[in-house]
Design a protein around this motif. Structure first.
Motif, PDB file in Angstrom:
ATOM      1  N   GLY A  23      -0.720 -23.571  21.953  1.00  0.00           N
ATOM      2  CA  GLY A  23       0.140 -23.138  23.290  1.00  0.00           C
ATOM      3  C   GLY A  23      -1.072 -22.609  24.373  1.00  0.00           C
ATOM      4  O   GLY A  23      -0.441 -22.251  25.589  1.00  0.00           O
ATOM      5  N   TRP A  27       0.817 -29.318  27.638  1.00  0.00           N
ATOM      6  CA  TRP A  27       0.937 -30.449  27.115  1.00  0.00           C
ATOM      7  C   TRP A  27       1.745 -31.381  27.904  1.00  0.00           C
ATOM      8  O   TRP A  27       2.418 -30.808  29.059  1.00  0.00           O
ATOM      9  N   GLY A  53       8.971 -21.392  23.116  1.00  0.00           N
ATOM     10  CA  GLY A  53       7.647 -22.177  22.988  1.00  0.00           C
ATOM     11  C   GLY A  53       7.011 -22.500  24.231  1.00  0.00           C
ATOM     12  O   GLY A  53       6.306 -23.583  24.607  1.00  0.00           O
ATOM     13  N   GLU A  74       7.631 -17.012  23.691  1.00  0.00           N
ATOM     14  CA  GLU A  74       6.522 -17.743  23.043  1.00  0.00           C
ATOM     15  C   GLU A  74       6.512 -16.927  21.978  1.00  0.00           C
ATOM     16  O   GLU A  74       6.753 -15.792  21.681  1.00  0.00           O
ATOM     17  N   THR A  82       7.079 -16.155  11.100  1.00  0.00           N
ATOM     18  CA  THR A  82       7.038 -17.189  12.167  1.00  0.00           C
ATOM     19  C   THR A  82       8.384 -17.778  12.659  1.00  0.00           C
ATOM     20  O   THR A  82       8.707 -17.804  14.014  1.00  0.00           O
ATOM     21  N   ALA A 117       9.656 -27.530  25.596  1.00  0.00           N
ATOM     22  CA  ALA A 117       8.637 -28.745  25.918  1.00  0.00           C
ATOM     23  C   ALA A 117       7.742 -28.830  24.692  1.00  0.00           C
ATOM     24  O   ALA A 117       6.984 -27.835  24.308  1.00  0.00           O
TER      25      ALA A 117
HETATM   26  C1  LIG Z   1       2.539 -28.044  21.775  1.00  0.00           C
HETATM   27  S1  LIG Z   1       2.551 -26.354  22.308  1.00  0.00           S
HETATM   28  C2  LIG Z   1       3.606 -26.618  23.858  1.00  0.00           C
HETATM   29  C3  LIG Z   1       3.558 -25.779  24.598  1.00  0.00           C
HETATM   30  C4  LIG Z   1       4.350 -25.606  26.020  1.00  0.00           C
HETATM   31  N1  LIG Z   1       5.719 -25.946  25.837  1.00  0.00           N
HETATM   32  C5  LIG Z   1       3.664 -26.962  26.689  1.00  0.00           C
HETATM   33  O1  LIG Z   1       4.390 -28.013  26.553  1.00  0.00           O
HETATM   34  O2  LIG Z   1       2.705 -27.052  27.098  1.00  0.00           O
HETATM   35  C6  LIG Z   1       3.822 -25.610  21.147  1.00  0.00           C
HETATM   36  C7  LIG Z   1       4.228 -24.392  21.641  1.00  0.00           C
HETATM   37  O3  LIG Z   1       5.161 -23.824  20.513  1.00  0.00           O
HETATM   38  C8  LIG Z   1       4.568 -22.436  20.245  1.00  0.00           C
HETATM   39  N2  LIG Z   1       5.315 -21.978  18.755  1.00  0.00           N
HETATM   40  C9  LIG Z   1       4.693 -22.320  17.779  1.00  0.00           C
HETATM   41  N3  LIG Z   1       5.384 -21.660  16.781  1.00  0.00           N
HETATM   42  C10 LIG Z   1       6.227 -20.880  17.324  1.00  0.00           C
HETATM   43  C11 LIG Z   1       7.612 -19.933  16.894  1.00  0.00           C
HETATM   44  N4  LIG Z   1       7.731 -19.731  15.354  1.00  0.00           N
HETATM   45  N5  LIG Z   1       8.162 -19.583  17.916  1.00  0.00           N
HETATM   46  C12 LIG Z   1       7.995 -19.839  19.161  1.00  0.00           C
HETATM   47  N6  LIG Z   1       6.844 -20.600  19.386  1.00  0.00           N
HETATM   48  C13 LIG Z   1       6.266 -21.214  18.620  1.00  0.00           C
HETATM   49  C14 LIG Z   1       3.190 -22.248  20.376  1.00  0.00           C
HETATM   50  O4  LIG Z   1       2.490 -21.146  20.230  1.00  0.00           O
HETATM   51  C15 LIG Z   1       2.825 -23.312  21.293  1.00  0.00           C
HETATM   52  O5  LIG Z   1       3.041 -22.409  22.382  1.00  0.00           O
END
Ligand SMILES: C[S@@+](CC[C@H](N)C(=O)[O-])C[C@H]1O[C@@H](n2cnc3c(N)ncnc32)[C@H](O)[C@@H]1O
Length: 231
Positions: A23, A27, A53, A74, A82, A117
């Protein structure tokens, strides 16, 4: 109204991250989503938008230049179970960190657009996302449109002796399940959108980037047969 603490969000950005810190990187899926939003301002103008997220929050920040309200959420360490806890906050100031006020919870019902995203890269996480979407959309009294960007990351696996993207396959499976679902409260329609919208941001628009739309429409209330009011 923009409920995002911009300074906190951007101090966390890095160019490459290990899995537990995904995060902290912006991305391509976020940039792709931003392009879509900037290409469709009318759709977002005046809307209450919920981002799931959000990572660094870039997509929420840009959406907030058009929408009425953006809830940028987030995952946080505060929620240890989680997967079922997609709804935590990142925008709060120190005094209300990671907690929703009563007004915000009530206002969440006004959400007409949800964006997510690049959050479908792990099957458990994808399941959690779909459970959350289902729960939220089934409770809204109005139609809600969900936009999900995904990058199909192909890998060679010994198991298949070929390149494949299991996370993507699972995502498609979840989309199909959602569309086929009959829960009596809401119907879900799933569409892949064309990816040829304008590009406002510099990044490589690889062909593996996809944007999907889910339209969740509440079904008319059907009273139970035993309900005396029904006849
Ligand atoms: C690949 S990153 C994408 C972040 C952002 N949306 C971007 O595209 O730049 C995936 C995101 O999902 C979040 N995430 C992971 N597990 C999660 C959960 N159980 N609930 C909410 N968010 C979560 C991570 O912390 C991270 O910020």
């Amino acid at each position: 109204m923009c409920l995002i603490n911009v300074s906190n969000l951007f101090t966390e950005h890095t160019m490459a991250t290990p899995m537990e810190d995904v995060g902290k990187q912006v991305w391509r899926g976020a940039l792709f989503m931003v392009d879509f939003i900037l290409s469709n301002p009318v759709m977002f103008r005046g809307a209450t938008v919920l981002e799931l997220g959000a990572g660094t929050g870039l997509t929420s920040i840009i959406t907030a230049t058009i929408a009425k309200t953006v809830y940028c959420t987030e995952y946080t360490e505060l929620e240890t179970s989680t997967i079922t806890t997609f709804l935590c906050l990142i925008f709060a100031d120190a005094a209300v960190e990671f907690s929703w006020t009563k007004e915000e919870v009530a206002d969440l019902n006004n959400t007409s657009i949800i964006i997510a995203a690049d959050v479908c890269y792990d099957d458990d996480l994808t399941d959690g996302l779909f459970r959350t979407l289902h729960r939220l959309c089934s409770n809204f009294p109005h139609t809600c449109t969900v936009f999900i960007s995904i990058e199909k990351r192909m890998n060679f696996t010994l198991q298949h002796m070929d390149v494949s993207c299991e996370a993507y396959d699972h995502f498609i499976h979840c989309m199909n399940q959602l569309q086929d679902l009959e829960n009596g409260q809401c119907s879900f329609r799933v569409d892949q959108l064309p990816s040829n919208f304008d590009q406002f941001i510099l990044y490589e628009r690889v062909e593996q980037l996809e944007l999907w739309k889910v339209t969740a429409t509440p079904l008319p209330f059907k009273p139970a047969r035993s309900d005396p009011e029904a006849f």
